[in-house]
Design a protein around this motif. Structure first.
Motif, PDB file in Angstrom:
ATOM      1  N   THR A 284       0.919  -8.908   2.500  1.00 40.56           N
ATOM      2  CA  THR A 284       1.652  -8.256   1.414  1.00 40.56           C
ATOM      3  C   THR A 284       0.700  -7.396   0.598  1.00 40.56           C
ATOM      4  N   SER A 285       1.056  -6.131   0.456  1.00 39.37           N
ATOM      5  CA  SER A 285       0.279  -5.191  -0.351  1.00 39.37           C
ATOM      6  C   SER A 285       0.964  -4.968  -1.688  1.00 39.37           C
ATOM      7  N   PHE A 286       0.164  -4.751  -2.700  1.00 35.40           N
ATOM      8  CA  PHE A 286       0.647  -4.323  -4.009  1.00 35.40           C
ATOM      9  C   PHE A 286       0.308  -2.853  -4.119  1.00 35.40           C
TER      10      PHE A 286
ATOM     11  N   LYS B  75      -4.845   4.096  12.133  1.00 43.36           N
ATOM     12  CA  LYS B  75      -3.857   3.033  12.026  1.00 43.36           C
ATOM     13  C   LYS B  75      -2.746   3.511  11.113  1.00 43.36           C
ATOM     14  N   ALA B  76      -1.663   2.759  11.097  1.00 41.45           N
ATOM     15  CA  ALA B  76      -0.545   3.034  10.201  1.00 41.45           C
ATOM     16  C   ALA B  76      -0.093   1.729   9.572  1.00 41.45           C
ATOM     17  N   HIS B  77       0.438   1.820   8.379  1.00 47.79           N
ATOM     18  CA  HIS B  77       1.087   0.687   7.726  1.00 47.79           C
ATOM     19  C   HIS B  77       2.572   0.987   7.602  1.00 47.79           C
ATOM     20  N   PHE B  78       3.397   0.032   8.019  1.00 51.39           N
ATOM     21  CA  PHE B  78       4.822   0.042   7.714  1.00 51.39           C
ATOM     22  C   PHE B  78       5.009  -0.837   6.479  1.00 51.39           C
ATOM     23  N   TYR B  79       5.664  -0.315   5.473  1.00 54.18           N
ATOM     24  CA  TYR B  79       5.916  -1.081   4.246  1.00 54.18           C
ATOM     25  C   TYR B  79       7.409  -1.344   4.092  1.00 54.18           C
ATOM     26  N   THR B  80       7.745  -2.606   3.858  1.00 53.63           N
ATOM     27  CA  THR B  80       9.109  -2.994   3.512  1.00 53.63           C
ATOM     28  C   THR B  80       9.040  -3.913   2.295  1.00 53.63           C
ATOM     29  N   PRO B  81      10.132  -4.038   1.545  1.00 58.59           N
ATOM     30  CA  PRO B  81      10.069  -4.768   0.271  1.00 58.59           C
ATOM     31  C   PRO B  81       9.674  -6.233   0.429  1.00 58.59           C
ATOM     32  N   ALA B  82       8.857  -6.698  -0.501  1.00 53.68           N
ATOM     33  CA  ALA B  82       8.492  -8.106  -0.605  1.00 53.68           C
ATOM     34  C   ALA B  82       8.929  -8.624  -1.967  1.00 53.68           C
ATOM     35  N   GLU B  83       8.995  -9.918  -2.097  1.00 52.45           N
ATOM     36  CA  GLU B  83       9.326 -10.549  -3.371  1.00 52.45           C
ATOM     37  C   GLU B  83       8.089 -11.232  -3.926  1.00 52.45           C
ATOM     38  N   ALA B  84       7.559 -10.673  -5.003  1.00 54.40           N
ATOM     39  CA  ALA B  84       6.410 -11.248  -5.700  1.00 54.40           C
ATOM     40  C   ALA B  84       6.575 -10.932  -7.176  1.00 54.40           C
ATOM     41  N   ARG B  85       5.943 -11.744  -8.022  1.00 51.55           N
ATOM     42  CA  ARG B  85       6.071 -11.566  -9.468  1.00 51.55           C
ATOM     43  C   ARG B  85       4.728 -11.202 -10.078  1.00 51.55           C
ATOM     44  N   ASP B  86       4.793 -10.361 -11.092  1.00 49.91           N
ATOM     45  CA  ASP B  86       3.607  -9.981 -11.843  1.00 49.91           C
ATOM     46  C   ASP B  86       3.678 -10.608 -13.227  1.00 49.91           C
TER      47      ASP B  86
ATOM     48  N   PRO C 217       5.432  -4.740  -4.736  1.00 50.88           N
ATOM     49  CA  PRO C 217       4.962  -5.584  -3.630  1.00 50.88           C
ATOM     50  C   PRO C 217       5.668  -5.185  -2.336  1.00 50.88           C
ATOM     51  N   MET C 218       4.877  -5.032  -1.259  1.00 48.19           N
ATOM     52  CA  MET C 218       5.428  -4.577   0.010  1.00 48.19           C
ATOM     53  C   MET C 218       4.839  -5.376   1.170  1.00 48.19           C
ATOM     54  N   LEU C 219       5.713  -5.933   2.020  1.00 45.33           N
ATOM     55  CA  LEU C 219       5.252  -6.498   3.271  1.00 45.33           C
ATOM     56  C   LEU C 219       4.572  -5.403   4.084  1.00 45.33           C
ATOM     57  N   THR C 220       3.510  -5.767   4.804  1.00 46.41           N
ATOM     58  CA  THR C 220       2.642  -4.764   5.411  1.00 46.41           C
ATOM     59  C   THR C 220       2.437  -5.053   6.889  1.00 46.41           C
ATOM     60  N   GLU C 221       3.020  -4.219   7.738  1.00 44.93           N
ATOM     61  CA  GLU C 221       2.816  -4.311   9.186  1.00 44.93           C
ATOM     62  C   GLU C 221       1.817  -3.234   9.598  1.00 44.93           C
ATOM     63  N   VAL C 222       0.781  -3.632  10.336  1.00 46.27           N
ATOM     64  CA  VAL C 222      -0.250  -2.700  10.784  1.00 46.27           C
ATOM     65  C   VAL C 222       0.048  -2.276  12.217  1.00 46.27           C
ATOM     66  N   VAL C 223       0.060  -0.958  12.447  1.00 43.88           N
ATOM     67  CA  VAL C 223       0.255  -0.386  13.773  1.00 43.88           C
ATOM     68  C   VAL C 223      -1.012   0.362  14.143  1.00 43.88           C
TER      69      VAL C 223
ATOM     70  N   VAL D 136      -3.930  -3.256  -3.057  1.00 41.87           N
ATOM     71  CA  VAL D 136      -4.597  -4.533  -2.802  1.00 41.87           C
ATOM     72  C   VAL D 136      -3.711  -5.330  -1.853  1.00 41.87           C
ATOM     73  N   MET D 137      -4.334  -6.045  -0.910  1.00 37.08           N
ATOM     74  CA  MET D 137      -3.555  -6.778   0.084  1.00 37.08           C
ATOM     75  C   MET D 137      -3.941  -8.252   0.085  1.00 37.08           C
ATOM     76  N   PHE D 138      -2.912  -9.089   0.311  1.00 37.67           N
ATOM     77  CA  PHE D 138      -3.054 -10.542   0.321  1.00 37.67           C
ATOM     78  C   PHE D 138      -2.356 -11.107   1.556  1.00 37.67           C
ATOM     79  N   ASP D 139      -2.528 -12.408   1.801  1.00 39.04           N
ATOM     80  CA  ASP D 139      -1.966 -13.020   3.002  1.00 39.04           C
ATOM     81  C   ASP D 139      -0.447 -13.168   2.957  1.00 39.04           C
ATOM     82  N   SER D 140       0.143 -13.176   1.770  1.00 38.11           N
ATOM     83  CA  SER D 140       1.570 -13.458   1.651  1.00 38.11           C
ATOM     84  C   SER D 140       2.061 -13.037   0.272  1.00 38.11           C
ATOM     85  N   PRO D 141       3.375 -12.948   0.069  1.00 40.60           N
ATOM     86  CA  PRO D 141       3.894 -12.699  -1.283  1.00 40.60           C
ATOM     87  C   PRO D 141       3.461 -13.769  -2.271  1.00 40.60           C
ATOM     88  N   GLU D 142       3.381 -15.011  -1.812  1.00 41.76           N
ATOM     89  CA  GLU D 142       2.975 -16.099  -2.704  1.00 41.76           C
ATOM     90  C   GLU D 142       1.524 -15.924  -3.145  1.00 41.76           C
TER      91      GLU D 142
END
Length: 238
Positions: A123-125, A39-50, A223-229, A185-191
């Motif tokens: 969303t992956s961190f 598989k592959a992951h495409f990563y693009t920027p996400a908005e999340a706070r630490d 934080p990165m939005l994560t598309e799985v191919v 680590v991956m979660f369902d959303s930036p939130e």
């Protein structure tokens, strides 16, 4: 045993830069038939706070490619490989203005209490530790014994990976890095990621980091939005 290939593109002066849609489509088509790719992951920027850190603008684009063997990974990124050919023919040229870095790593996947396939907002961190450590064996051992069990306690966690560096060969045009470790680590959303990063687990992780064997180079968190191919090897695994 599995291996991952990373390439990340950064452009702090233009954080809106993205891979052109036509090139993204061609890349998806290439990866769908790339020999040995699970598989592959495409990563693009996400908005999340630490709760504790802000490392600035995330990479504008990233790839994480998953293979069962190092030989399959190397075949893809060396002359004659389909991914190598796509890159050499300008398949990612819309990112030429960005700074790229690449690395191959050994994958250590961890079971999590509530796994779930990636959603459209997954969303992956992405975290990495450039190093070096005064004693890499001691540092890595302490991380796997102390940090990994804490990471599994994040609320809403869907996936957990820790990756260690390996030696590899490639013939791609990008600079190589030898970061001593990455984790994801991956979660369902930036939130959901933000919620986890403000949970008591995040403070426990910070306390554990304070006891780590000495190392330099700091760390980076994005934080990165994560598309799985899916790759062709994913079908044979089912």
């Amino acid at each position: 045993m599995s291996f991952c290939y990373f390439v990340l593109f950064s452009h702090p002066q233009d954080p809106t830069l993205r891979l052109a849609p036509a090139q993204a489509a061609a890349l998806r088509n290439c990866l769908a038939t790339l020999p040995g790719l699970r598989k592959a992951h495409f990563y693009t920027p996400a908005e999340a706070r630490d709760r504790f850190i802000d490392d600035g603008a995330p990479p504008v684009f990233g790839l994480q490619l998953y293979f069962d063997t190092l030989q399959a990974l190397e075949s893809a990124v060396c002359s004659g490989g389909a991914f190598h050919s796509l890159v050499q023919q300008g398949g990612l040229s819309s990112l030429d203005a960005a700074k790229a870095e690449q690395q191959a790593m050994l994958l250590r996947p961890y079971d999590v209490p509530e796994p779930k396939p990636a959603s459209a907002t997954a969303t992956s961190f992405l975290v990495w530790y450039p190093g070096p450590a005064d004693d890499l064996q001691a540092w890595l051992g302490a991380y796997l014994r102390g940090h990994a069990p804490l990471l599994r306690q994040f609320p809403g966690l869907r996936e957990l990976e820790i990756l260690s560096r390996v030696d590899w060969i490639d013939q791609l045009p990008w600079p190589r890095v030898q970061h001593m470790q990455r984790n994801r680590v991956m979660f369902d959303s930036p939130e959901a990621l933000t919620e986890a990063l403000f949970s008591p687990v995040r403070e426990a992780l910070r306390d554990d980091s304070a006891t780590a064997p000495r190392y330099s180079g700091g760390n980076r968190h994005y934080p990165m939005l994560t598309e799985v191919v899916a790759g062709p090897a994913s079908a044979s695994a089912r």
